[in-house]
Scaffold this motif. Structure first.
Motif, short mmCIF file in Angstrom:
data_model
loop_
_atom_site.label_atom_id
_atom_site.label_comp_id
_atom_site.label_asym_id
_atom_site.label_seq_id
_atom_site.Cartn_x
_atom_site.Cartn_y
_atom_site.Cartn_z
N LEU A 2 0.84 -1.18 0.07
CA LEU A 2 -0.04 0.15 -0.16
C LEU A 2 0.88 1.34 0.04
N SER A 3 0.25 2.38 -0.77
CA SER A 3 1.04 3.42 -0.58
C SER A 3 -0.14 4.75 -0.89
N GLY A 4 0.40 5.89 -0.64
CA GLY A 4 -0.53 6.81 -0.89
C GLY A 4 -0.86 7.17 0.49
N SER A 5 -2.46 7.57 0.58
CA SER A 5 -3.16 8.17 1.52
C SER A 5 -3.88 7.27 2.32
N ILE A 6 -2.72 6.26 2.91
CA ILE A 6 -3.13 5.11 3.87
C ILE A 6 -4.02 5.42 4.98
N LYS A 25 4.81 -2.30 7.68
CA LYS A 25 5.14 -2.59 6.35
C LYS A 25 4.14 -2.01 5.40
N ASN A 26 2.93 -1.39 5.75
CA ASN A 26 2.24 -1.29 4.92
C ASN A 26 1.77 -2.15 3.90
N THR A 27 1.50 -3.41 4.26
CA THR A 27 1.13 -4.55 3.48
C THR A 27 -0.12 -5.26 4.30
N VAL A 28 -0.83 -5.87 3.28
CA VAL A 28 -2.05 -6.81 3.61
C VAL A 28 -1.58 -8.18 2.81
N ILE A 29 -1.77 -9.11 3.72
CA ILE A 29 -1.27 -10.45 3.23
C ILE A 29 -2.54 -11.48 3.28
#
Length: 115
Positions: free
Chosen positions: A24-28, A75-79
């Motif tokens: 994910l990136s931007g307006s999280i 880490k701004n990720t979704v798994i």
């Protein structure tokens, strides 16, 4: 604006496992829900799993007990961890971010379950 980039798809044998990741990136900060959807050839896109800002999850009946969705805020990720895969799981998998009133989508990653 939110940008999503999926990775981790591929070819796996029935009974195998795959781990999909969505960066994910931007307006999280604006995101309320994160989810994984899939679309098989000739079928409508369907929800696979979703996780809310508060950590609540829900799953399609067809994947309960086999798939797990999680979010790594650092880490701004979704798994999406997928175990005991079946041929019926074959589809393009899309990451989704719900930031009312907007919905954001990744480009999709192919998952093929076949012997």
């Amino acid at each position: 604006q939110v940008q999503l980039v999926e990775s981790g798809g591929g070819l796996v044998q029935p009974g195998g496992s795959l781990r999909l990741s969505c960066a994910l990136s931007g307006s999280i900060f604006s995101i309320n829900t994160l989810g994984w959807y899939r679309q098989a050839p000739g079928k409508q896109r369907e929800l696979v799993a979703r996780i809310t800002r508060g950590g609540n999850t829900n799953y399609a009946d067809s994947v309960k007990g086999r798939f797990t969705i999680s979010r790594n805020n650092a880490k701004n990720t979704v798994i999406l961890q997928m175990n005991s895969l079946k041929p019926d799981d074959t589809a393009v998998y899309y990451c989704n971010a719900g930031a009312y009133p907007y919905d954001y989508w990744g480009q999709g990653t192919q998952v093929t379950v076949s012997s």
